[in-house]
Design a protein around this motif. Structure first.
Motif, PDB file in Angstrom:
ATOM      1  N   LEU A  47       0.833  -1.208   0.000  1.00 65.03           N
ATOM      2  CA  LEU A  47       0.000   0.000   0.000  1.00 65.03           C
ATOM      3  C   LEU A  47       0.868   1.258   0.000  1.00 65.03           C
ATOM      4  O   LEU A  47       0.573   2.232  -0.696  1.00 65.03           O
ATOM      5  CB  LEU A  47      -0.931  -0.031   1.222  1.00 65.03           C
ATOM      6  N   CYS A  48       1.963   1.221   0.744  1.00 67.07           N
ATOM      7  CA  CYS A  48       2.823   2.406   0.895  1.00 67.07           C
ATOM      8  C   CYS A  48       3.426   2.886  -0.411  1.00 67.07           C
ATOM      9  O   CYS A  48       3.886   4.031  -0.488  1.00 67.07           O
ATOM     10  CB  CYS A  48       3.942   2.107   1.898  1.00 67.07           C
ATOM     11  N   ALA A  49       3.443   2.033  -1.439  1.00 73.15           N
ATOM     12  CA  ALA A  49       4.083   2.425  -2.696  1.00 73.15           C
ATOM     13  C   ALA A  49       3.062   2.810  -3.763  1.00 73.15           C
ATOM     14  O   ALA A  49       3.420   3.060  -4.911  1.00 73.15           O
ATOM     15  CB  ALA A  49       4.965   1.287  -3.199  1.00 73.15           C
ATOM     16  N   GLN A  50       1.782   2.844  -3.412  1.00 69.91           N
ATOM     17  CA  GLN A  50       0.747   3.164  -4.390  1.00 69.91           C
ATOM     18  C   GLN A  50       0.633   4.674  -4.606  1.00 69.91           C
ATOM     19  O   GLN A  50       1.057   5.457  -3.776  1.00 69.91           O
ATOM     20  CB  GLN A  50      -0.617   2.618  -3.931  1.00 69.91           C
ATOM     21  N   GLU A  51       0.068   5.038  -5.729  1.00 69.71           N
ATOM     22  CA  GLU A  51      -0.271   6.453  -5.934  1.00 69.71           C
ATOM     23  C   GLU A  51      -1.460   6.777  -5.048  1.00 69.71           C
ATOM     24  O   GLU A  51      -2.220   5.891  -4.665  1.00 69.71           O
ATOM     25  CB  GLU A  51      -0.663   6.674  -7.400  1.00 69.71           C
ATOM     26  N   ASP A  52      -1.623   8.037  -4.754  1.00 66.47           N
ATOM     27  CA  ASP A  52      -2.800   8.478  -4.010  1.00 66.47           C
ATOM     28  C   ASP A  52      -2.964   7.784  -2.664  1.00 66.47           C
ATOM     29  O   ASP A  52      -4.069   7.383  -2.281  1.00 66.47           O
ATOM     30  CB  ASP A  52      -4.085   8.237  -4.834  1.00 66.47           C
ATOM     31  N   ILE A  53      -1.863   7.598  -1.967  1.00 66.27           N
ATOM     32  CA  ILE A  53      -1.989   7.031  -0.625  1.00 66.27           C
ATOM     33  C   ILE A  53      -2.389   8.141   0.346  1.00 66.27           C
ATOM     34  O   ILE A  53      -2.181   9.323   0.074  1.00 66.27           O
ATOM     35  CB  ILE A  53      -0.671   6.363  -0.140  1.00 66.27           C
ATOM     36  N   PRO A  54      -3.005   7.777   1.470  1.00 71.05           N
ATOM     37  CA  PRO A  54      -3.388   8.822   2.421  1.00 71.05           C
ATOM     38  C   PRO A  54      -2.140   9.464   3.030  1.00 71.05           C
ATOM     39  O   PRO A  54      -1.067   8.863   3.053  1.00 71.05           O
ATOM     40  CB  PRO A  54      -4.183   8.062   3.485  1.00 71.05           C
ATOM     41  N   GLU A  55      -2.320  10.665   3.520  1.00 73.28           N
ATOM     42  CA  GLU A  55      -1.217  11.416   4.085  1.00 73.28           C
ATOM     43  C   GLU A  55      -0.660  10.712   5.324  1.00 73.28           C
ATOM     44  O   GLU A  55       0.538  10.728   5.590  1.00 73.28           O
ATOM     45  CB  GLU A  55      -1.748  12.799   4.476  1.00 73.28           C
ATOM     46  N   ASN A  56      -1.552  10.105   6.093  1.00 74.14           N
ATOM     47  CA  ASN A  56      -1.138   9.475   7.352  1.00 74.14           C
ATOM     48  C   ASN A  56      -1.142   7.959   7.215  1.00 74.14           C
ATOM     49  O   ASN A  56      -2.193   7.326   7.186  1.00 74.14           O
ATOM     50  CB  ASN A  56      -2.068   9.899   8.485  1.00 74.14           C
ATOM     51  N   LEU A  57       0.052   7.423   7.119  1.00 71.31           N
ATOM     52  CA  LEU A  57       0.208   6.002   6.831  1.00 71.31           C
ATOM     53  C   LEU A  57       1.462   5.479   7.506  1.00 71.31           C
ATOM     54  O   LEU A  57       2.519   6.098   7.408  1.00 71.31           O
ATOM     55  CB  LEU A  57       0.332   5.820   5.310  1.00 71.31           C
ATOM     56  N   VAL A  58       1.329   4.375   8.204  1.00 73.74           N
ATOM     57  CA  VAL A  58       2.513   3.709   8.748  1.00 73.74           C
ATOM     58  C   VAL A  58       2.447   2.229   8.382  1.00 73.74           C
ATOM     59  O   VAL A  58       1.391   1.592   8.479  1.00 73.74           O
ATOM     60  CB  VAL A  58       2.627   3.890  10.279  1.00 73.74           C
ATOM     61  N   THR A  59       3.583   1.711   7.924  1.00 75.01           N
ATOM     62  CA  THR A  59       3.712   0.293   7.605  1.00 75.01           C
ATOM     63  C   THR A  59       4.643  -0.330   8.638  1.00 75.01           C
ATOM     64  O   THR A  59       5.670   0.263   8.973  1.00 75.01           O
ATOM     65  CB  THR A  59       4.326   0.118   6.197  1.00 75.01           C
TER      66      THR A  59
END
Lengths: 405, 405
Positions: A231-243
């Motif tokens: 998910l972290c490498a997709q376009e249009d990811i949310p601003e707040n994301l932790v993997t």
């Protein structure tokens, strides 16, 4: 009952994987003789069957020999180790990771999960989690006084996807959920999310301004050449994301307690502040072992994944032979989550009985969601022969408790 | 500002020991040239000057070689290691410790402190802490939404005692405080509580039904043959009591992250439930290193304590030569907490300036209580010559900022 008594009553860990030896003895409905065989602990992987990454002990030794500079590191982890890990995680996932801003080294992936949840969940916050999913997820929401919003995963439906109910997820966001936590591959089913599912999750989170916390602990162990979407490498990811991810599973480095979290700078920075009061840092000398991660000898990981795929095939084959037993073959990771027919005993008691009569430790499905009263989880990162013999013993015991039609 | 933003704003760790390298650059009032000398990091002990316990690496190696049984342990720690640690801690403190019920092994003493506070502090609870005391104590109260009730320690008053204001403590209990946390020897002053003080604390806690949490991290390093009183071994102790301790300081095992908590069964049991979601367990292989603790070669600890006492004597001597500088000689542990005269800069800026001009890291007093605006803390577990040279450089820099009378 005061707040803490209530909270800790919900945090029970007697049925949790690895805690079986601490269970209080209570009378069980034991039927028939014990079945001989090599004891197997399916509650976690067997690092004697799949040894820690080559060079891990030597890396620890070097760290110890470095001395003070390795014993005491920044709370988020030693700078040059973060640089190395960031580079390798970027290459693996395709995400951009600045080792100064976007990464923290943690005591295991559990450490990463705890720090992330502690940084994101305030009392009363609605948090969406999947059912079934990793048993600590729900406990963390409860510990931080959040409100659990379960999302169904229809994992039998279509083997090309995990089966997350995306309509329920959108409704959850509409109802005020601002954090969604999920593991991919899913623990305990081993289901991998399709690219479409990941894209919709990311897009919903963006639309509703929600934070995503993605547990990719088993993402290096994907079977059948199946596609895996970070998910972290997709376009249009949310601003707040932790993997979150770590080398405790496929890499068998659990005994060193190493994990990592990467993503939004402000969340990582909160996680470090929390780490400072939780346990200061990932054990300094152990941090030296990160260098063996993603630096395995050529062919090592391919061989290890293939060995696990072979065990999966054998176990799923054995399970499917038995009438009334249902299982989704694992797409990734080392878990299967078989569903049993109606029994005369509860799943918790069944697990205890199996331990006594068959010498096998399995984890009751109810650890992964209250509705999984007929399931148990198996970590099949074991010696293959021992694992298949043990599953046969579990099923033989099961027949003694099958409810009469 | 939302709840978490507010909470994490209070949890700042930029000035915390060991985090200096992450400080944002801001213009400082730098006066004069840098003073040459070997850099010294007084924010923690130097394990290169005082090496980890003999045999610690070999014990780790044996743990690693044991394999799976050592990698995965109960959350509270491996059974036979708990038995060994319980026996040794009983012998050391005089307290009765059942390894099955009264002991948990934790990732460092910080880990023990976090688990204990998480098990004891509910939102709104009044918690008494000493000022000055370990900087994480106040942060933990804030993180768990407790209400801080500071108790004064008049540590200059009488060198035969720590100087805790026992009248304030009783008033705190009267006002509803049900938990009192303190370190003995005190961090950062090195003051040791007298037997009378300990007896009164225990008796007050009993009277008011309060829980005591005693941090004895430095209790093996007591100077001048001074008496040390383990609260846990006294008659008439309160029912709810936890003592925390670990081998990270005098024993220099910090790089392995080992700690322990012992005391009331219900608190230890809560701590284990919390450990299960925080980081699962103290790193399995590292747990093997507990066997070197309290099993040091004959004379080893005596020699190590004497070496620290000699450094204390030299540093206190140097500090006391300077007009306007005040310091209580350390009774136990590796800290001194000198008080400086009025300066032209804040203590936080002074610490940053000292780092730039003298290559010395010291911790500002305000980490230990907001009123310590003229103090800094030094961990003198260092090479003796390097430490005394470094203190001289700190004092030389100080003169450049001394406020004109």
């Amino acid at each position: 009952m005061d707040i803490l008594t209530e909270k800790f009553a919900k945090l029970g860990c007697d049925n949790a994987p690895g805690q079986e030896s601490l269970q209080k003895q209570k009378p069980l409905d034991l039927r028939g003789e014990a079945i001989e065989g090599r004891p197997v602990d399916f509650s976690h992987g067997d690092v004697d069957a799949f040894a820690p990454l080559p060079g891990s002990f030597e890396a620890f030794k070097q760290g110890f020999e470095v001395g003070g500079k390795q014993a005491y590191t920044e709370y988020r982890g030693k700078d040059f180790i973060r640089e190395d890990v960031a580079r390798k995680l970027s290459a693996f996932t395709g995400a951009k990771i600045d080792p100064k801003k976007n990464l923290i080294l943690t005591p295991g992936t559990q450490g990463a999960l705890f720090l992330a949840m502690g940084s994101l969940v305030a009392r009363g916050d609605k948090v969406a989690i999947v059912e079934p999913d990793y048993f600590a997820n729900r406990k963390l929401v409860e510990f931080f006084d959040g409100e659990l919003v379960p999302i169904t995963m229809n994992y039998y439906e279509n083997s090309a996807q995990a089966g997350l109910d995306l309509i329920e997820l959108e409704k959850a966001f509409q109802s005020g959920v601002r954090l969604f936590l999920f593991s991919n591959p899913n623990n305990p089913t081993g289901a991998v999310y399709s690219r479409d599912e990941i894209t919709v999750i990311a897009s919903l989170a963006r639309s509703y301004g929600a934070t995503l916390l993605v547990d990719e602990l088993y993402s290096r162990q994907i079977f059948d050449g199946r596609e895996y979407t970070h998910l972290c490498a997709q376009e249009d990811i949310p601003e707040n994301l932790v993997t979150i991810i770590g080398p405790s599973k496929t890499e068998s480095l659990s005994g060193f307690r190493l994990g990592a979290a990467f993503g939004s700078e402000y969340i990582i920075s909160r996680m470090e502040k929390l780490q400072a009061i939780v346990s200061l840092r990932t054990a300094g000398y152990c941090q030296a072992v990160y260098k063996t991660w993603f630096s395995e000898p050529e062919g090592f990981m391919e061989e290890r994944v293939a060995a696990h795929q072979a065990i999966r095939d054998e176990l799923v084959g054995i399970l499917r032979e038995v009438p009334g037993v249902r299982v989704r073959p694992t797409d990734g990771g080392s878990y299967v989550f078989p569903e049993l027919p109606e029994l005369d005993v509860s799943i918790e008691d069944f697990c205890k009985i199996v331990r006594q009569l068959a010498g096998v430790s399995i984890t009751p499905g109810t650890e992964f969601g209250p509705q999984f009263t007929h399931h148990f989880r198996v970590n099949f990162s074991q010696d293959q022969k021992a694992a298949s013999d043990a599953i046969r013993r579990v099923l033989a015991v099961m027949e003694r408790y099958r409810k009469a039609e």
